[in-house]
Design a protein around this motif. Structure first.
Motif, short mmCIF file in Angstrom:
data_model
loop_
_atom_site.label_atom_id
_atom_site.label_comp_id
_atom_site.label_asym_id
_atom_site.label_seq_id
_atom_site.Cartn_x
_atom_site.Cartn_y
_atom_site.Cartn_z
N TYR A 45 0.81 -1.21 0.00
CA TYR A 45 0.00 0.00 0.00
C TYR A 45 0.85 1.27 0.00
O TYR A 45 0.53 2.23 -0.70
N GLY A 46 1.89 1.29 0.81
CA GLY A 46 2.67 2.50 1.02
C GLY A 46 3.24 3.09 -0.25
O GLY A 46 3.18 4.28 -0.48
N GLY A 47 3.79 2.26 -1.12
CA GLY A 47 4.32 2.71 -2.40
C GLY A 47 5.45 3.72 -2.30
O GLY A 47 5.73 4.43 -3.24
N LEU A 48 6.09 3.78 -1.14
CA LEU A 48 7.16 4.76 -0.96
C LEU A 48 8.40 4.36 -1.75
O LEU A 48 8.77 3.19 -1.79
N THR A 49 9.02 5.34 -2.39
CA THR A 49 10.30 5.10 -3.06
C THR A 49 11.43 5.82 -2.35
O THR A 49 12.58 5.62 -2.69
N ASP A 50 11.08 6.66 -1.41
CA ASP A 50 12.07 7.39 -0.62
C ASP A 50 12.53 6.49 0.52
O ASP A 50 11.74 6.15 1.41
N GLY A 51 13.78 6.08 0.48
CA GLY A 51 14.31 5.13 1.46
C GLY A 51 14.22 5.62 2.89
O GLY A 51 13.90 4.84 3.80
N ASP A 52 14.50 6.90 3.12
CA ASP A 52 14.45 7.43 4.49
C ASP A 52 13.05 7.31 5.08
O ASP A 52 12.87 6.91 6.23
N SER A 53 12.03 7.67 4.29
CA SER A 53 10.65 7.58 4.76
C SER A 53 10.23 6.14 4.98
O SER A 53 9.56 5.82 5.97
#
Length: 117
Positions: A45-53
C-alpha cells in the motif's frame, strides 16, 4: 557513496530495515502475526520510493508493536474495528516520494499537452 550504494541504495538504510524486521520477528504471539500482516500490507500500500521515509515507517511500526507487547495492549485496541483504515492512516503519516508520483506527473503532462493543441 560507494559504487554498490549507487545501484542498491544506502546500505545503512538496509541495515535499519533488517533490524526493524528482526524486532518484529522477535515479538510474541499475537503481536508478531499482526505486525507481519501489517508489514506486508504497508509494503504494497505505502508505495514509498524514498528510502528514508520507508525505513522510518518500518522502524516506527516495530516500535508500535514492541510497545504494545510490553504493555499487553490488545491488538484490537490498537487497530480498532477497521485494520485497513488503521494501516492506511499509519502509512499516510510518511510522506516520502511514492512510485505513483511519477505517473501522476506523466498524466498531468499528457493532458496539458493535449489541451494545448
Amino acid at each position: 557513496m560507494k559504487w554498490i550504494e549507487v545501484l542498491t541504495g544506502p546500505l545503512e538504510q538496509k541495515k535499519q530495515y533488517r533490524r526493524a524486521v528482526a524486532r518484529i520477528d522477535a515479538l510474541p504471539h499475537p503481536y508478531r502475526q499482526v505486525a507481519k500482516a501489517f508489514s506486508r500490507y504497508l509494503t504494497y500500500y505505502g508505495g514509498l520510493t524514498d528510502g528514508d521515509s520507508l525505513v522510518a515507517m518500518f522502524v516506527d511500526h516495530a516500535d508500535l508493536w514492541e510497545r504494545a507487547a510490553v504493555d499487553g495492549t490488545p491488538v484490537r485496541d490498537i487497530v480498532g474495528d477497521d485494520p485497513v483504515e488503521f494501516a492506511e492512516s499509519f502509512a499516510r503519516a510518511y510522506s516520502g516520494a511514492q512510485w505513483i508520483d511519477k505517473e501522476r506527473a506523466r498524466l498531468t503532462q499528457a493532458i496539458d499537452e493535449a489541451a494545448a493543441r
